[in-house]
Design a protein around this motif. Sequence first.
Motif, PDB file in Angstrom:
ATOM      1  N   UNK A   3       0.833  -1.196   0.000  1.00 15.34           N
ATOM      2  CA  UNK A   3       0.000   0.000   0.000  1.00 15.34           C
ATOM      3  C   UNK A   3       0.872   1.253   0.000  1.00 15.34           C
ATOM      4  N   UNK A   4       0.317   2.328  -0.480  1.00 16.88           N
ATOM      5  CA  UNK A   4       1.010   3.602  -0.457  1.00 16.88           C
ATOM      6  C   UNK A   4       0.558   4.417   0.740  1.00 16.88           C
ATOM      7  N   UNK A   5       1.485   5.171   1.277  1.00 16.61           N
ATOM      8  CA  UNK A   5       1.158   6.072   2.378  1.00 16.61           C
ATOM      9  C   UNK A   5       0.791   7.407   1.757  1.00 16.61           C
ATOM     10  N   UNK A   6      -0.441   7.831   1.942  1.00 17.45           N
ATOM     11  CA  UNK A   6      -0.838   9.139   1.452  1.00 17.45           C
ATOM     12  C   UNK A   6      -1.321   9.992   2.623  1.00 17.45           C
ATOM     13  N   UNK A   7      -1.526  11.251   2.353  1.00 16.94           N
ATOM     14  CA  UNK A   7      -1.913  12.185   3.414  1.00 16.94           C
ATOM     15  C   UNK A   7      -3.258  11.812   4.020  1.00 16.94           C
ATOM     16  N   UNK A   8      -4.149  11.268   3.222  1.00 14.95           N
ATOM     17  CA  UNK A   8      -5.465  10.874   3.720  1.00 14.95           C
ATOM     18  C   UNK A   8      -5.340   9.755   4.761  1.00 14.95           C
ATOM     19  N   UNK A  50       3.084  -1.788   7.057  1.00 20.04           N
ATOM     20  CA  UNK A  50       3.445  -2.601   5.896  1.00 20.04           C
ATOM     21  C   UNK A  50       4.116  -1.730   4.835  1.00 20.04           C
ATOM     22  N   UNK A  51       3.603  -0.535   4.630  1.00 22.11           N
ATOM     23  CA  UNK A  51       4.190   0.376   3.641  1.00 22.11           C
ATOM     24  C   UNK A  51       5.580   0.831   4.072  1.00 22.11           C
ATOM     25  N   UNK A  52       5.752   1.141   5.352  1.00 25.21           N
ATOM     26  CA  UNK A  52       7.062   1.563   5.868  1.00 25.21           C
ATOM     27  C   UNK A  52       8.065   0.427   5.717  1.00 25.21           C
ATOM     28  N   UNK A  53       7.667  -0.774   6.095  1.00 26.52           N
ATOM     29  CA  UNK A  53       8.564  -1.926   5.958  1.00 26.52           C
ATOM     30  C   UNK A  53       8.961  -2.143   4.502  1.00 26.52           C
ATOM     31  N   UNK A  54       8.004  -1.983   3.600  1.00 26.79           N
ATOM     32  CA  UNK A  54       8.291  -2.140   2.183  1.00 26.79           C
ATOM     33  C   UNK A  54       9.294  -1.109   1.691  1.00 26.79           C
ATOM     34  N   UNK A  55       9.147   0.128   2.167  1.00 25.89           N
ATOM     35  CA  UNK A  55      10.077   1.188   1.770  1.00 25.89           C
ATOM     36  C   UNK A  55      11.485   0.907   2.291  1.00 25.89           C
ATOM     37  N   UNK A  56      11.578   0.458   3.527  1.00 24.14           N
ATOM     38  CA  UNK A  56      12.886   0.155   4.113  1.00 24.14           C
ATOM     39  C   UNK A  56      13.542  -1.010   3.363  1.00 24.14           C
ATOM     40  N   UNK A  57      12.777  -2.057   3.091  1.00 22.28           N
ATOM     41  CA  UNK A  57      13.322  -3.198   2.345  1.00 22.28           C
ATOM     42  C   UNK A  57      13.810  -2.768   0.966  1.00 22.28           C
ATOM     43  N   UNK A  58      13.046  -1.901   0.328  1.00 23.88           N
ATOM     44  CA  UNK A  58      13.424  -1.416  -0.996  1.00 23.88           C
ATOM     45  C   UNK A  58      14.735  -0.627  -0.927  1.00 23.88           C
ATOM     46  N   UNK A  59      14.872   0.227   0.082  1.00 26.92           N
ATOM     47  CA  UNK A  59      16.106   0.995   0.241  1.00 26.92           C
ATOM     48  C   UNK A  59      17.284   0.080   0.546  1.00 26.92           C
TER      49      UNK A  59
END
Length: 60
Positions: free
Chosen positions: A2-7, A41-50
């Motif tokens: 999922x994407x993290x958006x402002x909403x 889940x989105x944060x973990x995905x971003x960290x794994x990607x980095x």
Amino acid sequence: MELIDQQLISRINELAHKQKTTGLTEEEKQEQTKLRQIYLQAIRGQVKQQLSRIRFVDNK
């Protein structure tokens, strides 16, 4: 992923504030749990990607 958006962040914060002031209904508690899981889940995905982009170089 999922994407993290402002909403998403706004709704999480709104529920957290309501929890501290007036409390949450069972339905709102379930929503809060679901939204937090999406966020984590989105944060973990971003960290794994980095981390997958990191390359170690040995300069010996």
